[in-house]
Write an enzyme that holds these catalytic residues in place. Structure first.
Site, mmCIF file in Angstrom:
data_model
loop_
_atom_site.group_PDB
_atom_site.id
_atom_site.type_symbol
_atom_site.label_atom_id
_atom_site.label_comp_id
_atom_site.label_asym_id
_atom_site.label_seq_id
_atom_site.Cartn_x
_atom_site.Cartn_y
_atom_site.Cartn_z
ATOM 1 N N ASP A 104 7.655 -9.273 -1.693
ATOM 2 C CA ASP A 104 7.259 -10.821 -1.769
ATOM 3 C C ASP A 104 5.906 -10.910 -2.416
ATOM 4 O O ASP A 104 5.123 -10.439 -1.561
ATOM 5 C CB ASP A 104 7.598 -11.332 -0.253
ATOM 6 C CG ASP A 104 7.088 -12.622 -0.295
ATOM 7 O OD1 ASP A 104 6.715 -13.391 -1.317
ATOM 8 O OD2 ASP A 104 7.228 -13.428 0.749
ATOM 9 N N GLY B 34 -20.136 -0.848 17.603
ATOM 10 C CA GLY B 34 -21.056 -0.392 18.403
ATOM 11 C C GLY B 34 -20.368 0.248 19.659
ATOM 12 O O GLY B 34 -19.107 0.433 19.565
ATOM 13 N N LYS C 175 -0.975 -8.558 -5.767
ATOM 14 C CA LYS C 175 -0.146 -7.279 -5.273
ATOM 15 C C LYS C 175 0.583 -6.638 -6.576
ATOM 16 O O LYS C 175 0.720 -5.611 -6.733
ATOM 17 C CB LYS C 175 0.790 -7.314 -4.442
ATOM 18 C CG LYS C 175 0.405 -7.697 -2.986
ATOM 19 C CD LYS C 175 1.079 -7.574 -1.900
ATOM 20 C CE LYS C 175 2.356 -8.317 -1.705
ATOM 21 N NZ LYS C 175 3.211 -7.952 -0.566
ATOM 22 N N ARG D 241 -8.414 -7.965 5.755
ATOM 23 C CA ARG D 241 -8.794 -7.388 6.883
ATOM 24 C C ARG D 241 -8.137 -6.415 7.344
ATOM 25 O O ARG D 241 -8.645 -5.441 8.119
ATOM 26 C CB ARG D 241 -9.015 -8.550 7.942
ATOM 27 C CG ARG D 241 -7.667 -9.047 8.457
ATOM 28 C CD ARG D 241 -7.628 -10.024 9.535
ATOM 29 N NE ARG D 241 -6.606 -10.580 9.888
ATOM 30 C CZ ARG D 241 -6.218 -11.498 10.748
ATOM 31 N NH1 ARG D 241 -7.332 -12.241 11.272
ATOM 32 N NH2 ARG D 241 -4.990 -11.825 11.104
ATOM 33 N N LYS E 193 -5.005 -5.946 0.997
ATOM 34 C CA LYS E 193 -4.617 -6.057 2.321
ATOM 35 C C LYS E 193 -5.738 -6.874 3.220
ATOM 36 O O LYS E 193 -5.521 -7.069 4.236
ATOM 37 C CB LYS E 193 -4.733 -4.566 2.943
ATOM 38 C CG LYS E 193 -3.258 -3.871 2.459
ATOM 39 C CD LYS E 193 -3.168 -2.672 3.382
ATOM 40 C CE LYS E 193 -2.709 -2.755 4.852
ATOM 41 N NZ LYS E 193 -2.620 -1.495 5.297
ATOM 42 N N TYR F 104 2.754 -6.665 17.087
ATOM 43 C CA TYR F 104 3.068 -5.740 15.877
ATOM 44 C C TYR F 104 3.565 -4.517 16.422
ATOM 45 O O TYR F 104 4.681 -4.041 16.029
ATOM 46 C CB TYR F 104 1.778 -5.562 14.990
ATOM 47 C CG TYR F 104 2.095 -4.301 14.097
ATOM 48 C CD1 TYR F 104 2.907 -4.587 12.985
ATOM 49 C CD2 TYR F 104 1.361 -3.231 14.318
ATOM 50 C CE1 TYR F 104 3.062 -3.712 12.051
ATOM 51 C CE2 TYR F 104 1.633 -2.096 13.493
ATOM 52 C CZ TYR F 104 2.544 -2.458 12.324
ATOM 53 O OH TYR F 104 2.617 -1.178 11.650
ATOM 54 N N HIS G 185 -13.380 -1.098 3.140
ATOM 55 C CA HIS G 185 -14.275 -1.939 3.389
ATOM 56 C C HIS G 185 -15.916 -1.458 3.400
ATOM 57 O O HIS G 185 -16.712 -2.104 2.938
ATOM 58 C CB HIS G 185 -14.291 -2.538 5.047
ATOM 59 C CG HIS G 185 -12.930 -3.655 4.973
ATOM 60 N ND1 HIS G 185 -12.860 -4.675 4.366
ATOM 61 C CD2 HIS G 185 -11.639 -3.345 5.807
ATOM 62 C CE1 HIS G 185 -11.763 -5.232 4.498
ATOM 63 N NE2 HIS G 185 -11.002 -4.514 5.674
ATOM 64 N N PHE H 228 0.921 -1.236 -0.007
ATOM 65 C CA PHE H 228 -0.242 -0.054 0.159
ATOM 66 C C PHE H 228 0.717 1.286 0.218
ATOM 67 O O PHE H 228 0.823 1.989 -0.965
ATOM 68 C CB PHE H 228 -0.968 0.084 1.192
ATOM 69 C CG PHE H 228 -1.703 0.899 1.654
ATOM 70 C CD1 PHE H 228 -2.266 1.956 0.511
ATOM 71 C CD2 PHE H 228 -1.936 1.651 2.712
ATOM 72 C CE1 PHE H 228 -2.757 3.120 0.662
ATOM 73 C CE2 PHE H 228 -2.886 2.707 3.159
ATOM 74 C CZ PHE H 228 -3.447 3.657 2.007
#
Length: 335
Positions: free
Chosen positions: A33, A205, A39, A183, A181, A139, A190, A11
């Site tokens: 990769d 919510g 991609k 999720r 990408k 991460y 989305h 991205f």
């Protein structure tokens, strides 16, 4: 002038290649990769000098196989915040980056690298200082560990850097070329697909003391991310860790209503208020997933003090203008 972009088919990496191309720079080694083969589309319309698999690149670069490289834009990483394999995450995001840093130092090559706002995790203050760094997942920890390594090597503000090293703590980036990408794509991406399929978009919510869709993030448009990276590329004397967000927290509801109204406009329908969109069933609030409890940032807002002090005065798009532009791009790409 030879440039390397790692994660070049991803991205942010592909948008950086696009930004360099716009300046007439195409002596670019694209590193990635492509096991996830689709991609390639992110590179297909761009100009590069060569492509190299990430598995081959790092050792060859350390050996000096490419001659003098002016700068490496290091965007290659595992960016899945829900990836549970810590060993994989540390190898890709920490160890590899440390090795790349050493190779860059040995070759007098500038390093501009992707850090992350995930380094702040559970903090309510988003300033580039250790007391505010509280990652909620491996991460975020992998990104923080590399930032800490850079501080040990170069000083807290990288003041001992002989060659430029700049790390960017990306906040919630959205925009073109993120379709691969899954999720981890932005909420805006989305919601575009949700509205096209069902005529409505989904949001979490109540959670974390925030009402439905009220959780707030610093959403930053990809064009702004590229612009700031290139500003630092133009200012090789500037090193350090810098937040890269807009400095504005906006609720997810702002993203949702921008998506709904931009796509309604393309159907010649009148814009709606948030309340009317909810009442009309176009925004659907769903229960907060158990898997994210305790691992989710309900609020982020970049402190831009260090960025501004460095001299970068870039003006960032807000959600309304950035998401609108992105929805128009997605609509055109689909057509």
């Amino acid at each position: 002038m030879k440039i390397v972009v790692t994660g070049a088919a991803g991205f942010i990496g592909s948008n950086l290649v696009k930004g360099l191309n716009a300046r007439g720079i195409d002596d670019i080694i694209a590193v990635d990769d492509l096991t996830q083969g689709d991609k390639f589309r992110n590179l297909a319309d761009l100009r590069i000098a060569d492509y190299m698999d990430a598995g081959d690149f790092y050792d060859r670069f350390a050996e000096g196989a490419f001659g003098h490289v002016e700068a490496v834009f290091h965007e290659g990483a595992c960016s899945d915040t829900m990836e549970p394999d810590g060993k994989y995450m540390m190898a890709n995001n920490y160890t590899l980056s440390c090795n790349l840093f050493r190779a860059c130092q040995n070759q007098n090559t500038r390093l501009l690298y992707a850090s992350s706002a995930a380094t702040y995790g559970g903090s309510d203050t988003f300033s580039e200082s250790p007391e505010f760094e509280k990652p909620l997942n491996v991460y975020g920890y992998s990104k923080l560990l590399f930032d800490q390594h850079m501080r040990r090597e170069l000083g807290m503000r990288f003041e001992n850097a002989q060659t430029q090293v700049a790390g960017f703590r990306y906040f919630n980036v959205y925009g073109p070329r993120e379709q691969h990408k899954g999720r981890m794509a932005s909420v805006a991406f989305h919601q575009f697909n949700q509205f096209q399929a069902d005529g409505k978009v989904k949001l979490f919510g109540d959670y974390g003391g925030y009402g439905p869709g009220g959780q707030m993030r610093d959403f930053v448009f990809i064009d702004d991310v590229v612009a700031v990276n290139l500003w630092f590329f133009d200012h090789p004397e500037k090193s350090g860790i810098f937040n890269l967000g807009t400095g504005r927290a906006q609720p997810f509801n702002d993203v949702a209503i921008a998506v709904v109204n931009t796509l309604r406009q393309s159907q010649n329908a009148a814009p709606l208020s948030l309340e009317d969109a909810v009442r009309g069933g176009m925004i659907d609030y769903v229960g907060f997933p158990e898997a994210l409890v305790g691992k989710y940032q309900s609020y982020t807002q970049a402190d831009l003090g260090a960025l501004r002090a460095a001299g970068c005065q870039h003006v960032f798009a807000d959600v309304q203008s950035g998401v609108t532009a992105y929805m128009q791009w997605l609509s055109n790409a689909k057509n």
